[in-house]
Design a protein around this motif. Structure first.
Motif, PDB file in Angstrom:
ATOM      1  N   LYS A 118       2.173  19.970 -35.981  1.00 21.34           N
ATOM      2  CA  LYS A 118       1.619  20.538 -37.217  1.00 21.34           C
ATOM      3  C   LYS A 118       2.582  21.519 -37.869  1.00 21.34           C
ATOM      4  N   ILE A 119       3.832  21.106 -38.011  1.00 20.88           N
ATOM      5  CA  ILE A 119       4.822  22.035 -38.575  1.00 20.88           C
ATOM      6  C   ILE A 119       4.626  22.253 -40.072  1.00 20.88           C
ATOM      7  N   ARG A 120       4.025  21.322 -40.772  1.00 19.57           N
ATOM      8  CA  ARG A 120       3.715  21.549 -42.189  1.00 19.57           C
ATOM      9  C   ARG A 120       2.641  22.629 -42.310  1.00 19.57           C
ATOM     10  N   SER A 121       1.589  22.528 -41.530  1.00 18.31           N
ATOM     11  CA  SER A 121       0.506  23.512 -41.592  1.00 18.31           C
ATOM     12  C   SER A 121       0.960  24.882 -41.120  1.00 18.31           C
ATOM     13  N   LEU A 122       1.764  24.926 -40.062  1.00 19.35           N
ATOM     14  CA  LEU A 122       2.155  26.208 -39.472  1.00 19.35           C
ATOM     15  C   LEU A 122       3.336  26.861 -40.170  1.00 19.35           C
ATOM     16  N   TYR A 123       4.327  26.033 -40.577  1.00 27.13           N
ATOM     17  CA  TYR A 123       5.602  26.593 -41.035  1.00 27.13           C
ATOM     18  C   TYR A 123       6.023  26.141 -42.432  1.00 27.13           C
ATOM     19  N   GLY A 124       5.251  25.242 -43.023  1.00 27.42           N
ATOM     20  CA  GLY A 124       5.554  24.821 -44.388  1.00 27.42           C
ATOM     21  C   GLY A 124       6.744  23.888 -44.505  1.00 27.42           C
ATOM     22  N   PRO A 335      21.061  18.591 -16.045  1.00 26.13           N
ATOM     23  CA  PRO A 335      19.982  19.071 -15.173  1.00 26.13           C
ATOM     24  C   PRO A 335      19.203  20.286 -15.660  1.00 26.13           C
ATOM     25  N   SER A 336      19.764  21.091 -16.578  1.00 22.48           N
ATOM     26  CA  SER A 336      19.134  22.375 -16.901  1.00 22.48           C
ATOM     27  C   SER A 336      19.260  22.705 -18.383  1.00 22.48           C
ATOM     28  N   SER A 337      18.353  23.564 -18.852  1.00 20.75           N
ATOM     29  CA  SER A 337      18.368  23.915 -20.271  1.00 20.75           C
ATOM     30  C   SER A 337      17.657  25.236 -20.509  1.00 20.75           C
ATOM     31  N   ILE A 338      17.766  25.709 -21.747  1.00 20.08           N
ATOM     32  CA  ILE A 338      17.062  26.900 -22.227  1.00 20.08           C
ATOM     33  C   ILE A 338      16.155  26.444 -23.370  1.00 20.08           C
ATOM     34  N   ASN A 339      14.873  26.830 -23.305  1.00 17.75           N
ATOM     35  CA  ASN A 339      13.881  26.278 -24.227  1.00 17.75           C
ATOM     36  C   ASN A 339      13.198  27.304 -25.118  1.00 17.75           C
ATOM     37  N   THR A 340      13.727  28.526 -25.132  1.00 13.34           N
ATOM     38  CA  THR A 340      13.034  29.596 -25.845  1.00 13.34           C
ATOM     39  C   THR A 340      13.063  29.442 -27.357  1.00 13.34           C
ATOM     40  N   MET A 341      13.961  28.609 -27.888  1.00 10.60           N
ATOM     41  CA  MET A 341      14.055  28.441 -29.339  1.00 10.60           C
ATOM     42  C   MET A 341      13.461  27.114 -29.814  1.00 10.60           C
ATOM     43  N   ARG A 342      12.568  26.547 -29.021  1.00 11.79           N
ATOM     44  CA  ARG A 342      11.913  25.308 -29.434  1.00 11.79           C
ATOM     45  C   ARG A 342      10.819  25.543 -30.461  1.00 11.79           C
ATOM     46  N   ASP A 343      10.274  26.765 -30.476  1.00 15.22           N
ATOM     47  CA  ASP A 343       9.158  27.022 -31.386  1.00 15.22           C
ATOM     48  C   ASP A 343       9.093  28.498 -31.734  1.00 15.22           C
ATOM     49  N   GLY A 344       8.589  28.783 -32.924  1.00 14.19           N
ATOM     50  CA  GLY A 344       8.429  30.158 -33.383  1.00 14.19           C
ATOM     51  C   GLY A 344       8.357  30.210 -34.897  1.00 14.19           C
ATOM     52  N   ALA A 345       8.010  31.377 -35.425  1.00 10.30           N
ATOM     53  CA  ALA A 345       7.868  31.543 -36.875  1.00 10.30           C
ATOM     54  C   ALA A 345       9.166  31.247 -37.616  1.00 10.30           C
ATOM     55  N   PHE A 346      10.294  31.358 -36.923  1.00  6.77           N
ATOM     56  CA  PHE A 346      11.589  31.069 -37.548  1.00  6.77           C
ATOM     57  C   PHE A 346      11.692  29.642 -38.055  1.00  6.77           C
ATOM     58  N   SER A 348      10.104  28.179 -40.145  1.00  7.26           N
ATOM     59  CA  SER A 348       9.967  28.099 -41.607  1.00  7.26           C
ATOM     60  C   SER A 348      11.314  28.280 -42.295  1.00  7.26           C
ATOM     61  N   GLU A 349      12.305  28.809 -41.574  1.00  6.07           N
ATOM     62  CA  GLU A 349      13.617  29.108 -42.161  1.00  6.07           C
ATOM     63  C   GLU A 349      14.733  28.204 -41.646  1.00  6.07           C
ATOM     64  N   ALA A 427      22.310  12.237 -43.947  1.00  2.00           N
ATOM     65  CA  ALA A 427      22.891  13.535 -44.285  1.00  2.00           C
ATOM     66  C   ALA A 427      22.256  14.581 -43.388  1.00  2.00           C
ATOM     67  N   ILE A 428      22.953  15.674 -43.190  1.00  2.64           N
ATOM     68  CA  ILE A 428      22.421  16.788 -42.413  1.00  2.64           C
ATOM     69  C   ILE A 428      22.208  17.951 -43.365  1.00  2.64           C
ATOM     70  N   ASP A 429      20.960  18.389 -43.491  1.00  4.37           N
ATOM     71  CA  ASP A 429      20.627  19.360 -44.540  1.00  4.37           C
ATOM     72  C   ASP A 429      20.782  20.800 -44.049  1.00  4.37           C
ATOM     73  N   ASP A 430      20.552  21.746 -44.971  1.00  6.11           N
ATOM     74  CA  ASP A 430      20.749  23.161 -44.673  1.00  6.11           C
ATOM     75  C   ASP A 430      19.814  23.660 -43.572  1.00  6.11           C
ATOM     76  N   TYR A 431      18.627  23.100 -43.490  1.00  4.81           N
ATOM     77  CA  TYR A 431      17.672  23.521 -42.462  1.00  4.81           C
ATOM     78  C   TYR A 431      18.267  23.327 -41.068  1.00  4.81           C
ATOM     79  N   THR A 432      18.865  22.169 -40.841  1.00  5.63           N
ATOM     80  CA  THR A 432      19.485  21.878 -39.541  1.00  5.63           C
ATOM     81  C   THR A 432      20.760  22.696 -39.364  1.00  5.63           C
ATOM     82  N   ARG A 433      21.556  22.819 -40.414  1.00  8.03           N
ATOM     83  CA  ARG A 433      22.804  23.593 -40.311  1.00  8.03           C
ATOM     84  C   ARG A 433      22.517  25.061 -40.003  1.00  8.03           C
ATOM     85  N   LYS A 434      21.450  25.611 -40.563  1.00  3.97           N
ATOM     86  CA  LYS A 434      21.094  27.000 -40.264  1.00  3.97           C
ATOM     87  C   LYS A 434      20.672  27.155 -38.801  1.00  3.97           C
ATOM     88  N   GLY A 435      20.023  26.124 -38.251  1.00  5.10           N
ATOM     89  CA  GLY A 435      19.698  26.150 -36.831  1.00  5.10           C
ATOM     90  C   GLY A 435      20.957  26.185 -35.982  1.00  5.10           C
TER      91      GLY A 435
END
Length: 545
Positions: A118-124, A335-346, A348-349, A427-435
């Motif tokens: 529900k990323i449209r509802s939560l983050y626009g 085998p391993s990863s960091i998952n803290t940036m999979r979700d959050g208010a960010f 939307s940006e 194409a790769i847009d600004d949303y992905t490049r900012k990530g």
């Protein structure tokens, strides 16, 4: 036509999703036929090809393209099968043979997190799925129990039942990362379809470090095993059957699939229900090829949506030398990863992401680099040993939004069978490049915590491709914005269903196979319940389609 075949269900594509969908239908007593464009190849053949290949770092070297069912090959040169329309290259790699592309996957089997639906509802941004995490949860579990998924707590995805097994033993390098990055970052074991103990007649991982391109002992689940399971359930599988068109009646119901054999003799297959499971490129290609007077744009494409919203997970990375010996190369490759940036208010940006650590042996890559630089003799031995012991790499796995201009179309060029080739517009847009830009802060901090020197970021503006093809057959609630409903049924074709990663309406941050498989198992249960097959209850949904 050379002959006519028939079945209750005709499934096009024998990859992990097509085969396990077919298996579930056959287990309910239906007659099921799978048509696979490519040949049947055994595990021992693939292992031999890999071990004899001069291009050990080329994961497609064990999977050559065949003339009767070509697929993209890029080394030692591009075979020109997937036409690039730009503006950014989309060098997708996939395999057309019995079992499909998961013969050489990393076996990561993450679930989405609930917010991903529900990323449209939560983050626009993006779109909401027509189903919720809760709708899919039992089918995630079903998929994991079939494949034998090993995982650890703290994945961010709620569970009603435990993983089938504990994670594979943690490699030394990953232990040191976990210890030295804490408490700044939480490093967790990846969720994978890989045995940490004997499971379903297959052995535990023994650390060959060749998960890609091939697990030599089948400790890792793959589409070849899925195809075997389908046949054991009674499914008939016909390899070397390159489907080039679907025929329909005056009501839009599909009545037949036409395929070429390697001699280009045409065959006609009839059925009651047709399921397209080729992949996120070949499935839309087939629908676009299936034109008629009634459907001049192809099947399921009255609104010009088939092939649109192509997504993947682009990556950038950082390579560095740790201040201690870690010796990558023993155990699984990822085998391993960091998952803290999979979700959050960010979100939307900028794009969310996972951070994934490689455990691939550095010997081959370092050797090639040193030879290219003209280093030989004692200096070669010294520098190779240092790189093999100290070199580390971390990459991001970035979400891409479903953009309509990112799409698969038909090219004017034809393949070796005379069928129009697929063409990628990407194409790769600004949303992905900012990530990506945000993730470089994490890269730098990780290197600092590991005493990193000789930092080598990936080339600026260049994104590697993770081969997680999705979005080209997006499911939804509205025919004006989606190709099919929540069950994978296109709006204009009552007896046609689409399964695979192409139906996923957003890409999130995790490898797409488990999500696609869970959705497909849910679709199979719906089909059986709709047709009144014994012992099958119609699945519920919190979001009517």
């Amino acid at each position: 036509m050379a002959d006519t075949l028939s079945a209750d269900f005709v499934v096009i594509g024998s990859g992990i999703i097509g085969s396990l969908t077919a298996r579930k239908l056959a287990q309910a007593g239906a007659s099921v036929l799978i048509l696979e464009a490519g040949p049947r190849v055994t595990r021992d053949e693939l292992v031999a090809r890999f071990r004899n290949s001069p291009r050990r770092s080329d994961w497609m070297s064990a999977y050559p393209s065949v003339d009767s069912a070509p697929h993209p090959i890029y080394q030692p040169k591009d075979n020109g099968y997937l036409i690039q329309a730009g503006p950014y290259p989309y060098a997708a790699e996939y395999i057309r043979q019995v079992g499909g592309t998961t013969w050489h996957w990393a076996a990561q089997a993450w679930r989405n997190v609930p917010s991903d639906f529900k990323i449209r509802s939560l983050y626009g941004v993006g779109v909401d799925w027509p189903i919720s995490y809760e709708d899919l949860e039992p089918f995630y579990q079903e998929a994991e129990e079939i494949m034998g998924v090993s995982g650890a707590p703290n994945t961010g995805s709620p569970r009603n039942k435990p993983f089938p097994m504990e994670p594979v033993a943690e490699p030394w390098a990953m232990r040191r990362l976990r210890e030295r990055l804490a408490p700044t970052f939480q490093v967790v074991s990846n969720t994978t379809a890989r045995n940490s103990r004997g499971y379903d007649g297959r052995p535990a991982c023994c650390g060959n470090n060749s998960c890609q391109p091939i697990c030599p002992i089948d400790a890792q689940y793959h589409g070849g095993l899925a195809a075997d399971a389908a046949e054991a359930a009674g499914v008939k599988l016909r390899p070397n059957a390159n489907v080039y068109k679907l025929e329909h009646d005056d009501k839009g119901r599909v009545v037949a699939a036409l395929y070429y054999d390697p001699d280009k003799s045409s065959h006609r297959v009839t059925g009651k229900t047709f399921i397209v499971a080729a992949n996120g490129i070949e499935s839309p290609r087939l629908l676009l090829l299936s034109t008629s007077d009634k459907f001049p744009r192809g099947l399921a494409n009255a609104r010009d949506l088939v092939g649109r919203h192509l997504m993947d997970h682009p990556s950038t990375s950082l390579t560095f030398d740790a201040d201690e010996e870690v010796w990558l190369g023993r155990g699984p490759q990822s085998p391993s990863s960091i998952n803290t940036m999979r979700d959050g208010a960010f979100r939307s940006e900028h794009a969310p992401y996972r951070l994934d650590f490689t455990n691939i042996s550095r010997v081959d890559g370092a050797s090639n680099s040193l030879i290219s630089a003209g280093v030989y003799g004692v200096e070669f031995d010294k520098r190779l040993r240092y790189s093999a012991a100290h070199e580390m790499n971390v990459k991001n796995v970035l979400e891409v939004l479903p953009l309509p201009d990112n799409r698969i179309t038909l090219s004017s060029e034809k393949d070796s069978m005379g069928i129009p080739k697929p063409q990628a517009h990407y194409a790769i847009d600004d949303y992905t490049r900012k990530g990506h830009e945000r993730s470089t802060q994490d890269f730098k901090r990780i290197a600092e915590l590991m005493g990193g020197t000789n930092l080598r970021p990936s080339k600026e503006g260049v994104f590697s491709n993770n081969q997680h093809i999705c979005g080209t057959l997006s499911m939804g609630k509205d025919p004006a914005t989606s190709v099919c409903d929540q069950w994978g049924r296109p709006y204009d074709h009552e007896n046609l269903f689409l399964v695979g990663t192409g139906v996923l309406p957003t890409s999130a941050t995790c490898n797409s196979t488990e999500n696609g498989l869970a959705v497909a198992l849910r679709t199979a249960q719906y089909i059986l319940s709709e047709q009144g097959r014994a012992g099958v209850q119609k699945p519920s949904s919190s979001t009517p389609g």
